[in-house]
Design an enzyme around this catalytic site. Structure first.
Site, PDB file in Angstrom:
ATOM      1  N   HIS A   5     -23.192  10.422 -28.224  1.00 37.94           N
ATOM      2  CA  HIS A   5     -22.587   9.401 -29.323  1.00 37.94           C
ATOM      3  C   HIS A   5     -22.048   7.984 -28.813  1.00 37.94           C
ATOM      4  O   HIS A   5     -22.174   7.151 -29.593  1.00 37.94           O
ATOM      5  CB  HIS A   5     -21.156  10.215 -29.747  1.00 37.94           C
ATOM      6  CG  HIS A   5     -20.064  10.435 -28.493  1.00 37.94           C
ATOM      7  ND1 HIS A   5     -20.152  11.454 -28.010  1.00 37.94           N
ATOM      8  CD2 HIS A   5     -18.844   9.631 -28.322  1.00 37.94           C
ATOM      9  CE1 HIS A   5     -19.240  11.569 -27.096  1.00 37.94           C
ATOM     10  NE2 HIS A   5     -18.234  10.289 -27.476  1.00 37.94           N
ATOM     11  N   TYR A  46       0.854  -1.209  -0.087  1.00 39.26           N
ATOM     12  CA  TYR A  46      -0.080   0.121   0.134  1.00 39.26           C
ATOM     13  C   TYR A  46       0.919   1.101   0.073  1.00 39.26           C
ATOM     14  O   TYR A  46       0.634   2.026  -0.743  1.00 39.26           O
ATOM     15  CB  TYR A  46      -0.881   0.163   1.213  1.00 39.26           C
ATOM     16  CG  TYR A  46      -1.905   1.024   1.405  1.00 39.26           C
ATOM     17  CD1 TYR A  46      -3.289   0.875   0.561  1.00 39.26           C
ATOM     18  CD2 TYR A  46      -1.686   2.477   1.518  1.00 39.26           C
ATOM     19  CE1 TYR A  46      -4.196   1.828   0.610  1.00 39.26           C
ATOM     20  CE2 TYR A  46      -2.554   3.493   1.448  1.00 39.26           C
ATOM     21  CZ  TYR A  46      -3.827   3.250   0.962  1.00 39.26           C
ATOM     22  OH  TYR A  46      -4.821   4.153   0.962  1.00 39.26           O
ATOM     23  N   LYS A  75      -0.993   5.829 -23.754  1.00 38.23           N
ATOM     24  CA  LYS A  75      -0.286   6.140 -24.977  1.00 38.23           C
ATOM     25  C   LYS A  75       0.880   5.740 -25.109  1.00 38.23           C
ATOM     26  O   LYS A  75       1.214   4.752 -25.133  1.00 38.23           O
ATOM     27  CB  LYS A  75      -0.638   7.619 -25.358  1.00 38.23           C
ATOM     28  CG  LYS A  75      -2.263   8.213 -24.774  1.00 38.23           C
ATOM     29  CD  LYS A  75      -3.421   7.770 -25.281  1.00 38.23           C
ATOM     30  CE  LYS A  75      -4.550   8.239 -24.863  1.00 38.23           C
ATOM     31  NZ  LYS A  75      -4.831   9.394 -24.245  1.00 38.23           N
ATOM     32  N   ASP A 114       0.450  18.597 -21.690  1.00 44.02           N
ATOM     33  CA  ASP A 114      -0.294  17.372 -21.603  1.00 44.02           C
ATOM     34  C   ASP A 114       0.715  16.459 -22.577  1.00 44.02           C
ATOM     35  O   ASP A 114       0.860  16.254 -23.802  1.00 44.02           O
ATOM     36  CB  ASP A 114      -1.257  17.441 -22.365  1.00 44.02           C
ATOM     37  CG  ASP A 114      -2.225  16.181 -22.645  1.00 44.02           C
ATOM     38  OD1 ASP A 114      -1.848  15.028 -22.490  1.00 44.02           O
ATOM     39  OD2 ASP A 114      -3.585  16.308 -22.626  1.00 44.02           O
ATOM     40  N   PHE A 148      -7.266  18.652 -25.419  1.00 39.93           N
ATOM     41  CA  PHE A 148      -7.910  17.200 -25.493  1.00 39.93           C
ATOM     42  C   PHE A 148      -9.454  17.470 -24.461  1.00 39.93           C
ATOM     43  O   PHE A 148      -9.489  18.012 -23.844  1.00 39.93           O
ATOM     44  CB  PHE A 148      -7.177  16.143 -25.044  1.00 39.93           C
ATOM     45  CG  PHE A 148      -7.739  14.779 -24.881  1.00 39.93           C
ATOM     46  CD1 PHE A 148      -8.194  14.286 -26.298  1.00 39.93           C
ATOM     47  CD2 PHE A 148      -8.101  14.240 -24.066  1.00 39.93           C
ATOM     48  CE1 PHE A 148      -8.520  13.132 -26.452  1.00 39.93           C
ATOM     49  CE2 PHE A 148      -8.822  12.921 -24.009  1.00 39.93           C
ATOM     50  CZ  PHE A 148      -9.013  12.339 -25.345  1.00 39.93           C
ATOM     51  N   ASP A 149     -10.414  16.497 -24.861  1.00 36.75           N
ATOM     52  CA  ASP A 149     -11.665  16.733 -24.550  1.00 36.75           C
ATOM     53  C   ASP A 149     -11.872  16.560 -22.950  1.00 36.75           C
ATOM     54  O   ASP A 149     -12.682  17.406 -22.555  1.00 36.75           O
ATOM     55  CB  ASP A 149     -12.756  15.980 -25.439  1.00 36.75           C
ATOM     56  CG  ASP A 149     -12.572  14.496 -25.517  1.00 36.75           C
ATOM     57  OD1 ASP A 149     -11.660  14.110 -24.984  1.00 36.75           O
ATOM     58  OD2 ASP A 149     -13.079  14.054 -26.508  1.00 36.75           O
ATOM     59  N   ALA A 195       0.735  12.955 -23.359  1.00 33.67           N
ATOM     60  CA  ALA A 195       0.350  11.588 -23.762  1.00 33.67           C
ATOM     61  C   ALA A 195       1.276  11.007 -24.890  1.00 33.67           C
ATOM     62  O   ALA A 195       1.394   9.726 -24.830  1.00 33.67           O
ATOM     63  CB  ALA A 195      -1.200  11.879 -24.190  1.00 33.67           C
TER      64      ALA A 195
HETATM   65  C1  LIG Z   1      -6.071  10.040 -23.928  1.00 35.42           C
HETATM   66  C2  LIG Z   1      -5.616  11.383 -23.655  1.00 35.42           C
HETATM   67  C3  LIG Z   1      -6.139  11.984 -22.285  1.00 35.42           C
HETATM   68  C4  LIG Z   1      -6.795  11.415 -21.323  1.00 35.42           C
HETATM   69  O1  LIG Z   1      -6.171  10.160 -20.712  1.00 35.42           O
HETATM   70  P1  LIG Z   1      -7.006   9.047 -19.972  1.00 35.42           P
HETATM   71  O2  LIG Z   1      -5.968   8.030 -19.843  1.00 35.42           O
HETATM   72  O3  LIG Z   1      -8.027   8.486 -21.317  1.00 35.42           O
HETATM   73  O4  LIG Z   1      -7.831   9.586 -19.020  1.00 35.42           O
HETATM   74  C5  LIG Z   1      -5.616  13.496 -22.186  1.00 35.42           C
HETATM   75  N1  LIG Z   1      -4.951  14.170 -22.996  1.00 35.42           N
HETATM   76  C6  LIG Z   1      -4.660  13.458 -24.274  1.00 35.42           C
HETATM   77  C7  LIG Z   1      -3.854  14.487 -25.167  1.00 35.42           C
HETATM   78  C8  LIG Z   1      -4.949  12.135 -24.643  1.00 35.42           C
HETATM   79  O5  LIG Z   1      -4.826  11.720 -25.669  1.00 35.42           O
END
Ligand SMILES: *Cc1c(COP(=O)(O)O)cnc(C)c1O
Length: 460
Positions: A451, A74, A260, A217, A126-127, A219
């Site tokens: 969607h 933990y 990613k 960000d 990103f959304d 990813a």
């Molecule tokens: C996928 C993604 C996120 C969100 O990540 P999750 O692991 O799906 O919560 C944020 N920013 C970008 C650019 C992404 O591609």
């Protein structure tokens, strides 16, 4: 002949997962039962799943070993220490908050820094990022370069921020109303388009001049570094690792969806430069994600991230990955399919509006093409068009984006080029009879995020 002349995948496939082969009749039946919504199709009924590249890549033997080696304590997990060391080694960020996935990191960071009325300038957020900003009554200000809006225009770095637009926001807004500037690498919502290192440096000097924090960000940071190496002449001789160091130098931190470029099924983190901010974020981390040395992940997952981060920045891997997406786009073009160019790092976007001019936007051409791809080849893409754009929250009118797109995202290390040829051949068949394709109408929809669950019928 060397690998340099003909770059091939720098790995062997040692564990496979079968694809359940379906017939066209079966698929016609399935999609009808799913009311023509691709999200409702059971995975066993999909042959080539291109819904997303998130958490769908193949793990390596070393990552698999990591699942067994995981320290599931933990507190004070050794696996966390290993992940922390990898993150610091690669990014230079010393303080790390583990989170269950990327949006968990956004939740922790935004809870700490964003207040009502704040502006967060960036390149097409990103959304989930935008949703987390708007949930706190902040505003995501899109300062992407105008070239990004033209789908037929070639620009090597369509993810770039417009430095003039950014400076205008920084100049006109009191400093305390801008908690940070955000650079998303690569720009997912812009189609996986990269940001140049010169542009990143330009953003850094503006942030410094105006005394504002800078976050990434990250990813798809490794794919972005590959594009810098191969498209930005003056950085050609830097290694991927050196480029990554340059990208993150002098910034304040980054949120990461490990699904990613760390090539794992689940996980994420918030990486920070300064201890003071780490201490403030830690409060929300414990509240939302879990204790500071696991944050919603198993020890095994943290081991796979530590290993996957290194595999994800390997030049030969990146060359094969980005090369596969590029070769796939060429196959589609060769059979007459209109796509958005230049192609991004993780997906090909088919211009369904252009391909199916007989279907008006209010009959969802990209959804119709997605249904056709499923029936023809058992291929699942995702609609990025009017269905996704949803209704205006106030007028309840449908919003029609500029483009009606079908996104075909390519999971990492999962498909061979032969699979890609199969997809192109399926699209060739669709193309041959495209005039016969009919639009769709929605028969049921949820009040928000329609969607995922809405139901369609074919327009007769
Ligand atoms: C996928 C993604 C996120 C969100 O990540 P999750 O692991 O799906 O919560 C944020 N920013 C970008 C650019 C992404 O591609």
């Amino acid at each position: 002949m060397t690998q340099e002349h003909y770059p091939f995948e720098p790995y062997l496939i040692s564990v496979t997962r079968p694809i359940a082969i379906t017939s066209r009749e079966e698929r016609e039946q399935t999609i009808k039962e799913c009311h023509y919504n691709l999200f409702k199709i059971p995975s066993q009924k999909v042959m080539i799943d291109l819904l997303t590249d998130s958490g769908t890549g193949a793990i390596s033997n070393k990552q698999l070993a990591g699942i067994i080696l995981g320290d599931e304590s933990y507190a004070g997990s050794r696996s966390f220490e290993k992940m922390l060391a990898a993150i610091e080694d690669i990014t230079g960020f010393k303080y790390v908050i583990p989170t269950h996935q990327g949006r968990g990191a956004e939740n922790v960071l935004h809870s700490t820094l964003i207040k009502e009325g704040n502006l967060i300038p960036g390149n097409t957020h990103f959304d989930t990022t935008k949703a987390h900003i708007e949930f706190r009554k902040g505003v995501a200000v899109d300062v992407t370069i105008d070239e990004a809006k033209d789908p037929s225009l070639y620009h090597p770095f369509k993810g770039n921020l417009d430095l003039e637009k950014l400076e205008k926001v920084l100049k006109e807004t009191p400093k305390e109303n801008i908690p940070f500037v955000l650079i998303t690498v690569t720009c997912n919502s812009g189609g996986g388009q990269p940001v140049s290192l010169d542009n990143i440096k330009g953003v850094k000097s503006l942030c410094k001049a105006y005394g504002v924090k800078l976050f990434f960000d990250m990813a798809r940071y490794a794919e972005n570094a590959y594009y810098i190496k191969t498209r930005e002449e003056k950085y050609r001789n830097l290694s991927i690792r050196e480029i990554i160091q340059e990208m993150f130098k002098d910034s304040d931190g980054a949120t990461m969806s490990a699904k990613k470029d760390a090539i794992v099924a689940m996980g994420g983190f918030l990486a920070l430069r300064h201890e003071e901010l780490y201490q403030r974020c830690a409060v929300y981390s414990i509240l939302f994600e879990g204790y500071l040395t696991y944050g919603g992940m198993t020890g095994g997952t943290m081991e796979t991230i530590a290993q996957g981060l290194y595999e994800g920045i390997d030049y030969h891997y990146l060359e094969a990955r980005i090369g596969q997406v590029a070769r796939f786009s060429e196959l589609l073009k060769a059979v007459g399919i209109p796509i958005i160019e230049p192609v991004g790092g993780h997906a090909v976007y088919v211009n369904a509006g252009k391909m199916l001019p007989q279907i008006p936007p209010d009959q969802y051409p990209a959804q119709a093409l997605g249904v056709a791809a499923y029936i023809e080849g058992g291929i699942r893409g995702v609609e990025i068009g009017t269905v996704l754009a949803d209704r205006d929250p106030i007028t309840r009118q449908e919003r029609h984006p500029n483009l009606e797109l079908l996104r075909l995202a390519i999971p990492r290390r999962t498909f061979t080029d032969n699979h890609m040829s199969y997809i192109a051949q399926s699209f060739k068949k669709i193309h041959a009879t495209k005039e016969e394709l009919k639009g769709l109408r929605i028969t049921w929809e949820a009040p928000i995020l329609r969607h995922f669950t809405c139901e369609f019928a074919i327009v007769k």
